[in-house]
Design a protein around this motif. Structure first.
Motif, mmCIF file in Angstrom:
data_model
loop_
_atom_site.group_PDB
_atom_site.id
_atom_site.type_symbol
_atom_site.label_atom_id
_atom_site.label_comp_id
_atom_site.label_asym_id
_atom_site.label_seq_id
_atom_site.Cartn_x
_atom_site.Cartn_y
_atom_site.Cartn_z
ATOM 1 N N ALA A 155 -11.422 -7.880 -3.485
ATOM 2 C CA ALA A 155 -11.976 -7.145 -2.344
ATOM 3 C C ALA A 155 -11.919 -5.638 -2.535
ATOM 4 O O ALA A 155 -12.770 -4.905 -2.010
ATOM 5 N N ILE A 156 -10.906 -5.134 -3.283
ATOM 6 C CA ILE A 156 -10.761 -3.679 -3.430
ATOM 7 C C ILE A 156 -11.491 -3.143 -4.664
ATOM 8 O O ILE A 156 -11.362 -1.957 -4.971
ATOM 9 N N SER A 157 -12.242 -3.998 -5.345
ATOM 10 C CA SER A 157 -13.102 -3.466 -6.401
ATOM 11 C C SER A 157 -14.108 -2.513 -5.764
ATOM 12 O O SER A 157 -14.509 -2.716 -4.609
ATOM 13 N N PRO A 158 -14.507 -1.458 -6.439
ATOM 14 C CA PRO A 158 -15.289 -0.389 -5.794
ATOM 15 C C PRO A 158 -16.496 -0.868 -5.007
ATOM 16 O O PRO A 158 -16.682 -0.492 -3.845
ATOM 17 N N PHE A 159 -17.323 -1.729 -5.601
ATOM 18 C CA PHE A 159 -18.549 -2.141 -4.910
ATOM 19 C C PHE A 159 -18.240 -3.045 -3.718
ATOM 20 O O PHE A 159 -18.821 -2.892 -2.639
ATOM 21 N N ASN A 160 -17.306 -3.997 -3.886
ATOM 22 C CA ASN A 160 -16.937 -4.884 -2.772
ATOM 23 C C ASN A 160 -16.305 -4.097 -1.629
ATOM 24 O O ASN A 160 -16.548 -4.385 -0.442
ATOM 25 N N LEU A 161 -15.463 -3.116 -1.965
ATOM 26 C CA LEU A 161 -14.846 -2.284 -0.938
ATOM 27 C C LEU A 161 -15.901 -1.490 -0.178
ATOM 28 O O LEU A 161 -15.836 -1.352 1.049
ATOM 29 N N LEU A 162 -16.898 -0.971 -0.907
ATOM 30 C CA LEU A 162 -17.989 -0.240 -0.259
ATOM 31 C C LEU A 162 -18.762 -1.162 0.689
ATOM 32 O O LEU A 162 -19.091 -0.762 1.812
ATOM 33 N N CYS A 163 -19.033 -2.380 0.251
ATOM 34 C CA CYS A 163 -19.735 -3.346 1.108
ATOM 35 C C CYS A 163 -18.920 -3.665 2.357
ATOM 36 O O CYS A 163 -19.469 -3.803 3.452
ATOM 37 N N CYS A 164 -17.599 -3.763 2.194
ATOM 38 C CA CYS A 164 -16.721 -4.040 3.339
ATOM 39 C C CYS A 164 -16.772 -2.901 4.348
ATOM 40 O O CYS A 164 -16.891 -3.131 5.553
ATOM 41 N N ILE A 165 -16.692 -1.665 3.863
ATOM 42 C CA ILE A 165 -16.722 -0.503 4.756
ATOM 43 C C ILE A 165 -18.073 -0.380 5.447
ATOM 44 O O ILE A 165 -18.143 -0.180 6.664
ATOM 45 N N VAL A 166 -19.162 -0.526 4.676
ATOM 46 C CA VAL A 166 -20.501 -0.425 5.258
ATOM 47 C C VAL A 166 -20.716 -1.534 6.285
ATOM 48 O O VAL A 166 -21.255 -1.300 7.375
ATOM 49 N N GLY A 167 -20.286 -2.758 5.969
ATOM 50 C CA GLY A 167 -20.448 -3.869 6.902
ATOM 51 C C GLY A 167 -19.690 -3.649 8.200
ATOM 52 O O GLY A 167 -20.214 -3.903 9.286
ATOM 53 N N GLY A 168 -18.437 -3.166 8.102
ATOM 54 C CA GLY A 168 -17.651 -2.915 9.307
ATOM 55 C C GLY A 168 -18.268 -1.851 10.191
ATOM 56 O O GLY A 168 -18.350 -2.006 11.409
ATOM 57 N N ILE A 169 -18.729 -0.740 9.574
ATOM 58 C CA ILE A 169 -19.336 0.347 10.346
ATOM 59 C C ILE A 169 -20.651 -0.104 10.980
ATOM 60 O O ILE A 169 -20.920 0.173 12.160
ATOM 61 N N LEU A 170 -21.461 -0.833 10.215
ATOM 62 C CA LEU A 170 -22.714 -1.364 10.771
ATOM 63 C C LEU A 170 -22.435 -2.329 11.912
ATOM 64 O O LEU A 170 -23.145 -2.345 12.926
#
Length: 502
Positions: free
Chosen positions: A15-30
Motif C-alpha cells: 500500500a505504501i509503494s509510491p503509486f498505490n499510496l498516491l491512489c489511496c490519497i487521491v481516492g480519499g480526497i475525491l
C-alpha cells in the motif's frame, strides 16, 4: 491470526509503494469531495471513475475506488452539519444532531466529532476485516429472508424511541413514511401502486431527492418565513479555528466507548448483504438514543455530539464491513461494492474464498491501504474545518439561494431526471408543514427506509416456506430478534406499571 498479521505487514508494504499510496490519497480526497456534494454519493463516484481504472494495476485501482467509498462517509457529514443537507443517505442521522449544534455556534465541535468518530469507526472496521473477515462472512450467510425480516422488524419497533412528546403525531409521521415508500413497482409482484398515471412514479420515490427536500429545502422555507431560531447570520457562526473546535479530553474519552460499540454494530450490519451504511447509521443512532448517558438530549432542538458520533462511527464501519462478503464470498454488501464487484470481474479477478490464497498481494494491499486511507481522510477532514466553517459567515439572503441551487443540483444529479427535482420541492414543502405543526420528520425517513426491506424480506420468507408463518419462529436468529422486539415494546408498559406499584 499471526499469519494474518504477517500478511497485513506485506499488504502495508504494497500500500505504501509510491503509486498505490498516491491512489489511496487521491481516492480519499475525491471521496470526501463526492460525499460533501448532495446527490452524488459513493455509487455514482465509483461508477464514473471505474472505466478510468481498467488500464491501471488492479491493486492500485481497487485502492483508489475503496478510498472513494470510505472517504464518501467522511464527506457526507459536512453538508449535513453545516447546511442540514445530508451529502449521502448514511448522513441523515448526522444532520438530525449536527445541524442543531451548528445553530448553537458549535459547528466546529460537530465537524471534529464527525471526523474523530469516522476515524475510530473505520479503523475498528478494518481491524475486524483483518482478523475475522472470512469468519464474519460465513455468519452473514446465515441471514436469509426470515432473519433479515426479523432484524428490520426490530428496527421498526425502535421508531417508538424517536416519537418525541406526541406518540400520536410520531405514529402518523411513521405511517406517512411507509405510505411514501409503497409508491411505485411492487418488488415481488411487479404491480404498480399509487402511481396515479405519472410515469415518473413508476420506479417509486428516490431516497436522495426526498431527503434533500425534507432536510435542505425545508430549511430554506424556514429561513424565508422567519421560523428559524435567530435572524442574523452571525448567530450561526461558531469558533473558526481548529484549536477551538477540538473536543476536550473528557469529551473524547466519553465518545470512545460509544464509537467502539456503534462501530461493532456497523461492522455487523455492513457485512449483511444489502443492508448498507444507511441501515447501520439508523440502528446505531436508535441504540444510542436508548442506552446513551446523554440520551435525554438526543433528538432535541439543541443537538448532541453523541448523536453525531453514533451515526458517523457506524456508517464508516459499515462501509468497511461491506468488503467482507465481497472479498470472501463474492457477494456485494452494498450498492457501491456491487459496482466494485463489476470492476473485480473486469480485472480478471474472481472474488471468493480462494481470492485470499491466490491473490494475497491484491487482498492485503487493499486492507493495508484502508489503514492509511483512514489517516489521510482524518487529516484532510480536520484541516478543512476552518475553511468549511466560513460557510457560516455567509448572510442568510446569500446563503438561501446557494442552498436552493445545491438542493436542485443534488436532486437532479440523482438520476439526471427533472422529476426528482419536483419530488424534492414537494418533499420540502411537506417537511416544512410537518415541522410547523410539530410533527417529527425522523420517523418519516425511518419508515421510508425500512418498510420496503421489511416487505420484501417477509414476502420472500413466506414464498420459500409456502406461506408458513412459523418460518420466523423456526430460525433461532429470527426468534431472538422477535423476542427482543417484544421486550422493547413491552418494557415501557412494564416500567410504568412498576412505577405505579411503587
Amino acid at each position: 491470526m499471526a499469519n494474518n498479521f504477517g500478511l497485513l505487514l506485506n499488504g502495508l508494504q504494497t500500500a505504501i509503494s509510491p503509486f498505490n499510496l498516491l491512489c489511496c490519497i487521491v481516492g480519499g480526497i475525491l471521496g470526501i469531495f463526492v460525499g460533501a456534494m448532495p446527490g452524488i454519493g459513493a455509487v455514482a463516484g465509483c461508477s464514473l471513475l471505474l472505466p478510468i481504472t481498467y488500464k491501471m494495476n488492479p491493486t492500485a485501482a481497487i485502492i483508489m475506488l475503496a478510498g472513494i467509498y470510505y472517504g464518501n462517509m467522511y464527506g457526507g457529514a459536512y453538508s449535513a452539519i453545516l447546511l442540514n443537507i445530508p451529502g449521502d443517505s448514511p448522513a441523515v442521522c448526522t444532520a438530525l444532531e449536527g445541524y442543531p449544534l451548528t445553530k448553537r455556534g458549535k459547528a466546529g465541535k460537530a465537524l471534529y466529532t464527525a471526523n474523530f468518530s469516522s476515524f475510530i469507526g473505520g479503523t475498528i472496521g478494518v481491524i475486524f476485516l483483518t482478523i475475522l473477515g472470512p469468519a464474519l462472512a460465513r455468519i452473514g450467510l446465515k441471514f436469509g429472508p426470515p432473519e433479515m425480516a426479523a432484524l428490520v422488524f426490530l428496527a421498526l419497533t425502535s421508531i417508538g424511541w424517536m416519537l418525541g412528546d406526541s406518540p400520536v403525531k410520531g405514529l402518523v409521521a411513521t405511517g406517512l413514511g411507509v405510505m411514501i415508500s409503497s409508491i411505485g413497482m411492487d418488488a415481488s409482484s411487479a404491480n404498480f401502486r399509487y402511481t396515479f398515471g405519472f410515469m415518473g412514479l413508476l420506479s417509486g420515490i428516490s431516497f436522495i431527492p426526498l431527503v434533500i427536500g425534507m432536510f435542505g429545502f425545508s430549511q430554506v422555507l424556514q429561513m424565508m418565513s422567519g421560523d428559524e431560531i435567530g435572524d442574523k447570520a452571525d448567530q450561526y457562526v461558531g469558533k473558526l479555528t481548529l484549536r477551538e473546535s477540538c473536543l476536550s479530553r473528557k469529551e473524547m474519552l466519553s465518545l470512545i466507548p460509544q464509537c467502539i460499540r456503534t462501530a461493532i454494530l456497523g461492522e455487523f450490519v455492513g457485512f449483511l448483504p444489502g443492508a448498507g451504511g444507511t441501515t447501520s447509521a439508523f440502528l446505531a443512532y436508535m441504540m444510542e438514543r436508548k442506552i446513551n448517558k446523554n440520551r435525554a438530549n438526543m433528538g432535541g432542538r439543541e443537538g448532541t455530539i453523541e448523536g453525531v458520533s453514533a451515526s458517523e462511527a457506524s456508517n464508516n464501519a459499515a462501509a468497511v464491513g461491506a468488503f467482507i462478503p465481497l472479498l470472501s464470498l463474492g457477494i456485494p454488501g452494498s450498492a457501491t461494492t456491487a459496482v466494485l464487484l463489476g470492476g473485480l470481474l473486469a480485472w480478471g479477478l474472481k472474488p471468493g474464498p480462494l481470492l485470499f490464497q491466490q491473490q494475497p498481494e491484491f487482498v492485503w494491499g487493499l486492507i493495508g491501504s484502508m489503514y492509511i486511507g483512514n489517516i489521510v481522510c482524518l487529516i484532510c477532514g480536520l484541516a478543512s474545518i476552518p475553511i468549511l466553517m466560513k460557510v457560516l459567515k455567509i448572510p442568510k439572503k446569500v446563503l438561501a439561494p446557494i442552498i436552493i441551487i445545491v438542493c436542485i443540483v443534488g436532486a437532479y444529479a440523482n438520476s439526471n431526471n427533472m422529476f426528482d427535482v419536483w419530488i424534492m420541492l414537494v418533499a420540502g414543502v411537506l417537511s416544512y408543514w410537518l415541522q410547523k405543526h410539530k410533527y417529527p420528520i425522523t420517523p418519516v425517513v425511518l419508515g421510508f427506509v425500512l418498510a420496503p426491506t421489511f416487505e420484501l424480506k417477509v414476502r420472500q420468507a413466506l414464498e420459500i416456506s409456502n406461506c408458513d408463518m412459523l418460518v420466523f419462529l423456526r430460525s433461532p436468529i429470527a426468534l431472538f430478534f422477535l423476542l427482543f422486539a417484544m421486550v422493547l415494546c413491552l418494557a415501557p408498559v412494564i416500567m410504568k406499571f412498576v412505577k405505579k406499584a411503587k
